[in-house]
Design an enzyme around this catalytic site. Structure first.
Site, PDB file in Angstrom:
ATOM      1  N   GLU A   3       0.848  -1.185   0.000  1.00 53.69           N
ATOM      2  CA  GLU A   3       0.000   0.000   0.000  1.00 53.69           C
ATOM      3  C   GLU A   3       0.893   1.248   0.000  1.00 53.69           C
ATOM      4  O   GLU A   3       2.101   1.136  -0.211  1.00 53.69           O
ATOM      5  CB  GLU A   3      -0.932  -0.050   1.226  1.00 53.69           C
ATOM      6  CG  GLU A   3      -1.742  -1.346   1.265  1.00 53.69           C
ATOM      7  CD  GLU A   3      -2.623  -1.498   2.507  1.00 53.69           C
ATOM      8  OE1 GLU A   3      -3.087  -0.494   3.046  1.00 53.69           O
ATOM      9  OE2 GLU A   3      -2.829  -2.656   2.939  1.00 53.69           O
ATOM     10  N   LYS A  58      -0.884   3.065  -5.327  1.00 55.32           N
ATOM     11  CA  LYS A  58       0.006   1.931  -5.044  1.00 55.32           C
ATOM     12  C   LYS A  58       0.979   1.693  -6.205  1.00 55.32           C
ATOM     13  O   LYS A  58       1.568   0.627  -6.330  1.00 55.32           O
ATOM     14  CB  LYS A  58      -0.826   0.667  -4.781  1.00 55.32           C
ATOM     15  CG  LYS A  58      -1.810   0.825  -3.613  1.00 55.32           C
ATOM     16  CD  LYS A  58      -2.732  -0.380  -3.516  1.00 55.32           C
ATOM     17  CE  LYS A  58      -3.851  -0.148  -2.509  1.00 55.32           C
ATOM     18  NZ  LYS A  58      -4.854  -1.215  -2.538  1.00 55.32           N
ATOM     19  N   ARG A 110       3.342 -11.829 -10.959  1.00 50.24           N
ATOM     20  CA  ARG A 110       2.389 -12.719 -11.638  1.00 50.24           C
ATOM     21  C   ARG A 110       1.172 -11.894 -12.057  1.00 50.24           C
ATOM     22  O   ARG A 110       0.750 -11.912 -13.195  1.00 50.24           O
ATOM     23  CB  ARG A 110       1.953 -13.841 -10.694  1.00 50.24           C
ATOM     24  CG  ARG A 110       3.068 -14.744 -10.246  1.00 50.24           C
ATOM     25  CD  ARG A 110       3.468 -15.759 -11.308  1.00 50.24           C
ATOM     26  NE  ARG A 110       4.576 -16.588 -10.843  1.00 50.24           N
ATOM     27  CZ  ARG A 110       5.850 -16.245 -10.936  1.00 50.24           C
ATOM     28  NH1 ARG A 110       6.187 -15.099 -11.480  1.00 50.24           N
ATOM     29  NH2 ARG A 110       6.793 -17.058 -10.499  1.00 50.24           N
ATOM     30  N   ARG A 259     -13.627  -8.951   2.057  1.00 46.16           N
ATOM     31  CA  ARG A 259     -12.255  -8.595   2.441  1.00 46.16           C
ATOM     32  C   ARG A 259     -12.066  -8.955   3.904  1.00 46.16           C
ATOM     33  O   ARG A 259     -12.918  -8.632   4.734  1.00 46.16           O
ATOM     34  CB  ARG A 259     -12.021  -7.082   2.312  1.00 46.16           C
ATOM     35  CG  ARG A 259     -11.929  -6.595   0.892  1.00 46.16           C
ATOM     36  CD  ARG A 259     -11.911  -5.084   0.887  1.00 46.16           C
ATOM     37  NE  ARG A 259     -11.690  -4.570  -0.446  1.00 46.16           N
ATOM     38  CZ  ARG A 259     -10.492  -4.395  -0.998  1.00 46.16           C
ATOM     39  NH1 ARG A 259      -9.412  -4.673  -0.306  1.00 46.16           N
ATOM     40  NH2 ARG A 259     -10.379  -3.925  -2.226  1.00 46.16           N
TER      41      ARG A 259
END
Ligand SMILES: [Zn+2]
Length: 269
Positions: A3, A58, A110, A259
């Site tokens: 973050e 970010k 990835r 979340r």
């Protein structure tokens, strides 16, 4: 996922090591990590130097002296590492930028990526992002006016990149704890006083995160003592069942909009 404080730490530590240096070699071992054909990527990046490193949300932006930009988003699992001549890291690298003997590795990309962009393309990428919470222009009054239109759980509001840029799962929980607010509270139900407290907590928690070098557990270079110190200073995140440092009640793990969320039922209202 890294973050704002993690990316600020990268910005600071990478700036000290690669700014002004000539990129002598470029290696791409995973085509999908870059947005243009590998040949073109190498041709356009090799021989350039990095004039500045900036952060937005970010993302990190490497400014090249050619005018082009390299945009990195680490997503989940991505890290960057600077190796000196006699150093290496035992991980698969998707992209390597060499500066003579010094190498900057992009690892674990990835889902993450390293894109070569023009200023215009960069602007397009950033156009939907909300304000930077640590920018001086982001005043309490601006925050209060943004909150006026906001609906939904506080947690969901804080991690929404269109609302505020750079806050994710970990710092949203830490901010709610600091503000003594439950993350499931509805944003539009907060009083003016609670919203002001929340604003101050955003500032305090992010500044503390930056100061402590964020929570990434891979150092940026050999001997790096800064990166990851925040890991040992969390109040609620990933601390399910541990006693709250403020009131002693066990920290609760919950889910809000799928979340994972951590909070204390004793002292967060
Ligand atoms: Zn508590």
């Amino acid at each position: 996922m890294p973050e704002l404080p993690e990316m600020e730490t990268y910005k600071r530590l990478l700036s000290e090591r690669v700014i002004g240096k000539n990129i002598t070699a470029v290696e791409v071992t995973r085509e999908k990590t870059v947005n243009v054909p590998v040949d073109q990527f190498i041709k356009e990046v090799q021989g350039c130097s990095i004039t500045a490193i900036e952060r937005r949300a970010k993302f990190l932006v490497f400014k090249l002296n050619s005018g082009k930009r390299l945009l990195v988003h680490l997503m989940l699992g991505g890290v960057m590492y600077v190796a000196s001549e006699d150093d290496d890291i035992d991980r698969t690298k998707q992209v390597t930028l060499s500066f003579g003997g010094t190498r900057l590795f992009f690892i674990g990309l990835r889902l993450g990526y390293l894109h070569l962009l023009t200023d215009g393309q960069l602007e397009e990428t950033f156009e939907d992002l909300g304000p930077e919470p640590t920018d001086p222009s982001f005043t309490v009054n601006r925050f209060l006016s943004l909150m006026e239109k906001k609906r939904g759980a506080l947690k969901t509001t804080l991690v929404n990149q269109k609302f505020l840029a750079g806050i994710g799962n970990l710092y949203s929980d830490e901010i709610c704890f600091h503000a003594k607010l439950l993350p499931k509270r509805q944003s539009n139900d907060l009083s003016e006083q609670e919203k002001t407290t929340l604003y101050n907590s955003i500032q305090t928690v992010l500044a503390r995160g930056i100061q402590l070098g964020g929570y990434m557990d891979v150092p940026v270079y050999k001997g790096d003592q800064l990166t990851g110190s925040y890991n040992h200073h969390c109040f609620v995140y990933d601390l399910e069942g541990q006693p709250c440092q403020r009131c002693g009640q066990p920290i609760i793990k919950d889910e809000i909009s799928s979340r994972k969320t951590f909070y204390c039922n004793g002292c967060q209202k």
